[in-house]
Design a protein around this motif. Structure first.
Motif, PDB file in Angstrom:
ATOM      1  N   GLN A   4      -7.680  75.561  36.500  1.00 32.95           N
ATOM      2  CA  GLN A   4      -8.855  75.017  36.523  1.00 32.95           C
ATOM      3  C   GLN A   4      -8.699  73.745  37.404  1.00 32.95           C
ATOM      4  OE1 GLN A   4     -11.902  76.475  34.780  1.00 32.95           O
ATOM      5  NE2 GLN A   4     -12.409  75.108  35.602  1.00 32.95           N
ATOM      6  N   ILE A   6     -10.754  70.661  38.127  1.00 31.98           N
ATOM      7  CA  ILE A   6     -11.593  69.952  37.525  1.00 31.98           C
ATOM      8  C   ILE A   6     -12.914  69.478  37.528  1.00 31.98           C
ATOM      9  CG2 ILE A   6      -9.335  69.578  35.813  1.00 31.98           C
ATOM     10  CD1 ILE A   6      -9.835  66.507  36.966  1.00 31.98           C
ATOM     11  N   VAL A  11     -16.754  72.940  34.773  1.00 31.79           N
ATOM     12  CA  VAL A  11     -16.212  72.865  33.751  1.00 31.79           C
ATOM     13  C   VAL A  11     -16.249  73.033  32.326  1.00 31.79           C
ATOM     14  CG1 VAL A  11     -14.248  72.156  32.697  1.00 31.79           C
ATOM     15  CG2 VAL A  11     -14.263  72.302  35.669  1.00 31.79           C
ATOM     16  N   TRP A  13     -15.462  71.937  29.612  1.00 32.97           N
ATOM     17  CA  TRP A  13     -14.182  71.925  27.937  1.00 32.97           C
ATOM     18  C   TRP A  13     -14.499  72.493  26.600  1.00 32.97           C
ATOM     19  CZ3 TRP A  13     -10.937  70.285  32.245  1.00 32.97           C
ATOM     20  CH2 TRP A  13     -11.302  69.352  32.677  1.00 32.97           C
ATOM     21  N   LEU A  29      -4.433  71.758  35.063  1.00 33.42           N
ATOM     22  CA  LEU A  29      -5.749  71.416  35.558  1.00 33.42           C
ATOM     23  C   LEU A  29      -5.348  70.941  36.772  1.00 33.42           C
ATOM     24  CD1 LEU A  29      -7.006  70.065  32.573  1.00 33.42           C
ATOM     25  CD2 LEU A  29      -7.152  71.890  32.461  1.00 33.42           C
TER      26      LEU A  29
END
Length: 88
Positions: A4, A6, A11, A13, A29
């Motif tokens: 992923q 960031i 995003v 979360w 990440l």
């Protein structure tokens, strides 16, 4: 392992963390090309019964058990004399 980025503005979360927990997957990440963290699912503890079954499933050391114990003891003796590796 999933990845992923960031720095992406979208995003989610909460969704990411729920995905990790639900699917039992790890997500790396990254900030650009650099990996900076990993989100991993919490491991569930096992019962004593399951622990016993798991231990019983491991192969026996058989005749090597005494040599293994001696090797461990020799290694432990060496660490007692070890200096602090961070000492300047």
């Amino acid at each position: 392992m999933e990845k992923q980025e960031i720095s992406s503005a979208n995003v989610d979360w909460v969704d990411l963390i729920r995905h990790v927990a639900r699917e039992q997957v790890s997500v790396e990440l990254a900030d650009g090309p650099i990996a900076i963290a990993e989100v991993v699912p919490k491991r569930k503890p096992i019962s004593i019964k399951d622990f016993g079954a798991r231990m019983a499933s491991f192969p026996s050391l058989g005749d090597d058990v005494d040599a293994f114990a001696k090797d461990i003891e020799e290694n432990r003796k060496g660490y007692k004399d070890a200096r602090d590796p961070w000492e300047s």
